[in-house]
Scaffold this active site. Sequence first.
Site, PDB file in Angstrom:
ATOM      1  N   ILE A   1       0.902  -1.152   0.021  1.00  0.00           N
ATOM      2  CA  ILE A   1       0.123  -0.008   0.270  1.00  0.00           C
ATOM      3  C   ILE A   1       1.059   1.304  -0.107  1.00  0.00           C
ATOM      4  O   ILE A   1       0.716   2.345  -0.790  1.00  0.00           O
ATOM      5  CB  ILE A   1      -0.919   0.119   1.167  1.00  0.00           C
ATOM      6  CG1 ILE A   1      -1.494  -1.241   1.370  1.00  0.00           C
ATOM      7  CG2 ILE A   1      -1.826   1.396   1.148  1.00  0.00           C
ATOM      8  CD1 ILE A   1      -2.695  -1.429   2.539  1.00  0.00           C
TER       9      ILE A   1
ATOM     10  N   THR B   1      -6.515  -1.266  10.510  1.00  0.00           N
ATOM     11  CA  THR B   1      -7.389  -2.349   9.632  1.00  0.00           C
ATOM     12  C   THR B   1      -8.754  -2.491  10.227  1.00  0.00           C
ATOM     13  O   THR B   1      -9.138  -2.369  11.330  1.00  0.00           O
ATOM     14  CB  THR B   1      -6.495  -3.500   9.653  1.00  0.00           C
ATOM     15  OG1 THR B   1      -7.181  -4.464   9.174  1.00  0.00           O
ATOM     16  CG2 THR B   1      -5.952  -3.940  11.149  1.00  0.00           C
ATOM     17  N   ASP B   2      -9.560  -2.940   9.400  1.00  0.00           N
ATOM     18  CA  ASP B   2     -10.869  -3.309   9.947  1.00  0.00           C
ATOM     19  C   ASP B   2     -10.818  -4.594  10.861  1.00  0.00           C
ATOM     20  O   ASP B   2     -11.636  -4.977  11.422  1.00  0.00           O
ATOM     21  CB  ASP B   2     -11.833  -3.758   8.763  1.00  0.00           C
ATOM     22  CG  ASP B   2     -11.283  -4.920   7.791  1.00  0.00           C
ATOM     23  OD1 ASP B   2     -10.206  -5.483   7.963  1.00  0.00           O
ATOM     24  OD2 ASP B   2     -11.899  -4.981   6.864  1.00  0.00           O
ATOM     25  N   GLU B   3      -9.445  -5.306  10.697  1.00  0.00           N
ATOM     26  CA  GLU B   3      -9.612  -6.708  11.404  1.00  0.00           C
ATOM     27  C   GLU B   3      -9.365  -6.152  13.139  1.00  0.00           C
ATOM     28  O   GLU B   3      -9.568  -7.056  13.830  1.00  0.00           O
ATOM     29  CB  GLU B   3      -8.384  -7.348  11.270  1.00  0.00           C
ATOM     30  CG  GLU B   3      -8.364  -7.629   9.621  1.00  0.00           C
ATOM     31  CD  GLU B   3      -7.298  -8.755   9.332  1.00  0.00           C
ATOM     32  OE1 GLU B   3      -6.904  -9.666  10.211  1.00  0.00           O
ATOM     33  OE2 GLU B   3      -6.820  -8.733   8.258  1.00  0.00           O
TER      34      GLU B   3
ATOM     35  N   TYR C   1      -1.763 -10.748  14.707  1.00  0.00           N
ATOM     36  CA  TYR C   1      -1.641  -9.491  13.959  1.00  0.00           C
ATOM     37  C   TYR C   1      -2.642  -8.550  14.278  1.00  0.00           C
ATOM     38  O   TYR C   1      -2.363  -7.255  14.474  1.00  0.00           O
ATOM     39  CB  TYR C   1      -2.238  -9.735  12.311  1.00  0.00           C
ATOM     40  CG  TYR C   1      -2.486  -8.809  11.724  1.00  0.00           C
ATOM     41  CD1 TYR C   1      -1.196  -7.680  11.299  1.00  0.00           C
ATOM     42  CD2 TYR C   1      -3.641  -8.576  10.979  1.00  0.00           C
ATOM     43  CE1 TYR C   1      -1.504  -6.755  10.510  1.00  0.00           C
ATOM     44  CE2 TYR C   1      -3.825  -7.570  10.240  1.00  0.00           C
ATOM     45  CZ  TYR C   1      -2.732  -6.431   9.846  1.00  0.00           C
ATOM     46  OH  TYR C   1      -3.147  -5.487   9.179  1.00  0.00           O
TER      47      TYR C   1
ATOM     48  N   LYS D   1      -2.191  -4.674  16.041  1.00  0.00           N
ATOM     49  CA  LYS D   1      -2.738  -3.441  15.384  1.00  0.00           C
ATOM     50  C   LYS D   1      -3.663  -2.737  16.100  1.00  0.00           C
ATOM     51  O   LYS D   1      -3.614  -1.405  16.264  1.00  0.00           O
ATOM     52  CB  LYS D   1      -3.343  -3.823  13.957  1.00  0.00           C
ATOM     53  CG  LYS D   1      -2.643  -4.433  12.798  1.00  0.00           C
ATOM     54  CD  LYS D   1      -1.504  -3.279  12.343  1.00  0.00           C
ATOM     55  CE  LYS D   1      -2.230  -2.208  11.578  1.00  0.00           C
ATOM     56  NZ  LYS D   1      -1.198  -1.241  10.845  1.00  0.00           N
TER      57      LYS D   1
ATOM     58  N   ASN E   1     -14.652 -15.301   0.055  1.00  0.00           N
ATOM     59  CA  ASN E   1     -13.232 -16.115  -0.428  1.00  0.00           C
ATOM     60  C   ASN E   1     -13.689 -16.819  -1.536  1.00  0.00           C
ATOM     61  O   ASN E   1     -12.881 -16.869  -2.676  1.00  0.00           O
ATOM     62  CB  ASN E   1     -12.413 -16.627   0.831  1.00  0.00           C
ATOM     63  CG  ASN E   1     -11.877 -15.687   1.719  1.00  0.00           C
ATOM     64  OD1 ASN E   1     -12.051 -14.359   1.607  1.00  0.00           O
ATOM     65  ND2 ASN E   1     -11.377 -16.091   2.700  1.00  0.00           N
TER      66      ASN E   1
ATOM     67  N   ARG F   1      -7.985 -21.725   8.915  1.00  0.00           N
ATOM     68  CA  ARG F   1      -6.953 -20.899   9.694  1.00  0.00           C
ATOM     69  C   ARG F   1      -7.476 -20.822  11.297  1.00  0.00           C
ATOM     70  O   ARG F   1      -8.649 -20.720  11.590  1.00  0.00           O
ATOM     71  CB  ARG F   1      -6.916 -19.448   9.231  1.00  0.00           C
ATOM     72  CG  ARG F   1      -6.145 -18.526  10.035  1.00  0.00           C
ATOM     73  CD  ARG F   1      -6.328 -17.368   9.657  1.00  0.00           C
ATOM     74  NE  ARG F   1      -5.460 -16.804   8.492  1.00  0.00           N
ATOM     75  CZ  ARG F   1      -5.895 -15.697   7.684  1.00  0.00           C
ATOM     76  NH1 ARG F   1      -6.859 -14.805   7.762  1.00  0.00           N
ATOM     77  NH2 ARG F   1      -4.765 -15.551   6.870  1.00  0.00           N
TER      78      ARG F   1
HETATM   79  P1  NAD Z   1       3.400  -4.891   3.669  1.00  0.00           P
HETATM   80  O1  NAD Z   1       3.388  -6.149   4.152  1.00  0.00           O
HETATM   81  O2  NAD Z   1       3.161  -5.225   1.877  1.00  0.00           O
HETATM   82  O3  NAD Z   1       4.413  -3.560   3.679  1.00  0.00           O
HETATM   83  C1  NAD Z   1       4.877  -3.313   5.047  1.00  0.00           C
HETATM   84  C2  NAD Z   1       5.936  -2.716   4.882  1.00  0.00           C
HETATM   85  O4  NAD Z   1       6.720  -2.302   5.897  1.00  0.00           O
HETATM   86  C3  NAD Z   1       7.194  -3.312   4.078  1.00  0.00           C
HETATM   87  O5  NAD Z   1       7.815  -2.581   3.210  1.00  0.00           O
HETATM   88  C4  NAD Z   1       8.327  -3.807   5.258  1.00  0.00           C
HETATM   89  O6  NAD Z   1       9.791  -3.739   4.849  1.00  0.00           O
HETATM   90  C5  NAD Z   1       7.966  -2.397   6.294  1.00  0.00           C
HETATM   91  N1  NAD Z   1       8.420  -2.656   7.356  1.00  0.00           N
HETATM   92  C6  NAD Z   1       8.211  -3.644   8.482  1.00  0.00           C
HETATM   93  N2  NAD Z   1       8.667  -3.434   9.601  1.00  0.00           N
HETATM   94  C7  NAD Z   1       9.438  -2.223   9.427  1.00  0.00           C
HETATM   95  C8  NAD Z   1      10.149  -1.406  10.332  1.00  0.00           C
HETATM   96  N3  NAD Z   1      10.510  -1.956  11.712  1.00  0.00           N
HETATM   97  N4  NAD Z   1      10.684  -0.370  10.097  1.00  0.00           N
HETATM   98  C9  NAD Z   1      10.340   0.157   8.834  1.00  0.00           C
HETATM   99  N5  NAD Z   1       9.689  -0.423   7.873  1.00  0.00           N
HETATM  100  C10 NAD Z   1       9.360  -1.611   8.078  1.00  0.00           C
HETATM  101  O7  NAD Z   1       1.816  -4.120   4.008  1.00  0.00           O
HETATM  102  P2  NAD Z   1       0.681  -3.442   3.419  1.00  0.00           P
HETATM  103  O8  NAD Z   1      -0.218  -4.605   2.879  1.00  0.00           O
HETATM  104  O9  NAD Z   1       1.258  -2.468   2.170  1.00  0.00           O
HETATM  105  O10 NAD Z   1      -0.016  -2.707   4.589  1.00  0.00           O
HETATM  106  C11 NAD Z   1       0.469  -1.413   4.957  1.00  0.00           C
HETATM  107  C12 NAD Z   1      -0.345  -1.123   6.050  1.00  0.00           C
HETATM  108  O11 NAD Z   1      -1.807  -1.076   6.057  1.00  0.00           O
HETATM  109  C13 NAD Z   1      -0.011  -2.003   7.313  1.00  0.00           C
HETATM  110  O12 NAD Z   1       0.042  -1.218   8.607  1.00  0.00           O
HETATM  111  C14 NAD Z   1      -1.296  -2.955   7.458  1.00  0.00           C
HETATM  112  O13 NAD Z   1      -1.269  -3.227   8.944  1.00  0.00           O
HETATM  113  C15 NAD Z   1      -2.635  -1.919   6.988  1.00  0.00           C
HETATM  114  N6  NAD Z   1      -3.502  -2.807   6.286  1.00  0.00           N
HETATM  115  C16 NAD Z   1      -3.321  -3.413   5.269  1.00  0.00           C
HETATM  116  C17 NAD Z   1      -4.180  -4.070   4.619  1.00  0.00           C
HETATM  117  C18 NAD Z   1      -4.361  -4.960   3.349  1.00  0.00           C
HETATM  118  O14 NAD Z   1      -5.261  -5.557   2.771  1.00  0.00           O
HETATM  119  N7  NAD Z   1      -3.011  -5.069   2.739  1.00  0.00           N
HETATM  120  C19 NAD Z   1      -5.438  -4.014   5.051  1.00  0.00           C
HETATM  121  C20 NAD Z   1      -5.831  -3.325   6.329  1.00  0.00           C
HETATM  122  C21 NAD Z   1      -4.833  -2.462   6.719  1.00  0.00           C
END
Ligand code: NAD
Length: 362
Positions: free
Chosen positions: A15, A150-152, A176, A180, A275, A299
């Site tokens: 994201i 997150t919605d979770e 997780y 969060k 799903n 899961r």
């Molecule tokens: P992702 O796992 O693709 O990316 C996470 C990034 O954070 C990676 O680039 C990683 O290298 C970096 N990272 C991890 N630990 C780190 C640290 N200690 N210091 C610096 N960088 C660090 O995640 P995503 O899917 O892009 O999600 C981004 C955010 O959105 C997260 O906070 C996640 O909880 C939230 N989110 C994601 C979704 C989804 O569907 N992907 C849904 C709801 C919320």
Amino acid sequence: MQPKHLLVTGGAGFIGSNFIRWVLEHDTGVRITNLDVLTYAGNLESLADVDERYGTNGDGRYRFLRGDIRDDQLVGRLLAEGWVPTGRSEWGAPVDGIVHFAAESHVDRSIMGPAQFVETNVNGTLTLIEHARGELAERPRDFRFVHVSTDEVYGSLGHNDPAFTETTPLAPNSPYSASKAGSDFLVRAYVETFGFPAIITRCSNNYGPFQFPEKLVPLMITRALENQPLPVYGDGQNVRDWLHVTDHAAAIWLVLTRGNLGEVYNIGGEAETSNLDLVRHLLRLVSKPESLIQFVTDRLGHDRRYAMDISKIRRELGWVPTYDLTEGLESTVEWYLEHRGWWERVLNEAYRAASAMYLLAS
Ligand code: NAD
């Protein structure tokens, strides 16, 4: 508020990288420092085009800094000085906004090893907000922190329950989502206790380009393309809401620039589906048979349904999702077909480095 120097954490992830591209392409005038430690989920190849157009050899509005959000010294210096490791003086402009994506984000991995999730998601967030709070006390300025939750964190819904609103009590069920929720609560506490200028967003499942192929949509596309079995948990009737990552990026920019401090905003795609239906849809798009579907043991603690009420962000900020799921999935499948090199390299490198392969999807 129009930020001048934005710090994006976790910008090499799915994201974060889409958000950075969206912001720079939309001529927002802002400079972006991307702070990312590059775990298995972080990939600079996802930002190669951004670096070319906006990095040091482009218009100079983007830079990448490899570092950990838990690194006190680094975060402190970055916030205090704008830090100028490249010697480019314009980066000396103080950070006046943080969009915080950095996290461990995969539920299955959190079940196998919860500690890293607390480390990154809870302690990492604490480091960031504590430094930002200290910095603002010393050098007050117009500043905003957007925490991407997150919605979770809301837990699980029954099939006929109303969708989550921003006032639904948090009831996380996985390590997780608990981590969060912990960071979500910390940000809230900093708002209430210290008047910290933060806003929390809670979004549903994102999909779109550059998503690591351990998550449901890219996992199913890439495995189907390779004629591998598609593992579906339990009876496949778990329901999720799906949000295109570009819509999410636009929503976050709106929240950052026009959202009300101290508020929480739900962000969702208004696209609920099970799903199993999603996987069937993807199989049709890549012209592969349903016989590839393989039901596997459910899961642990698997939430049954998430659904988002997004009337607040619609009413207050005028944001609505623009993608419908059919159109969004079509363009996502096209992207994975056209970027085979990207996901093949990601899988090879990441999985060579990782000690185990986690096949099942979030
Ligand atoms: P992702 O796992 O693709 O990316 C996470 C990034 O954070 C990676 O680039 C990683 O290298 C970096 N990272 C991890 N630990 C780190 C640290 N200690 N210091 C610096 N960088 C660090 O995640 P995503 O899917 O892009 O999600 C981004 C955010 O959105 C997260 O906070 C996640 O909880 C939230 N989110 C994601 C979704 C989804 O569907 N992907 C849904 C709801 C919320």
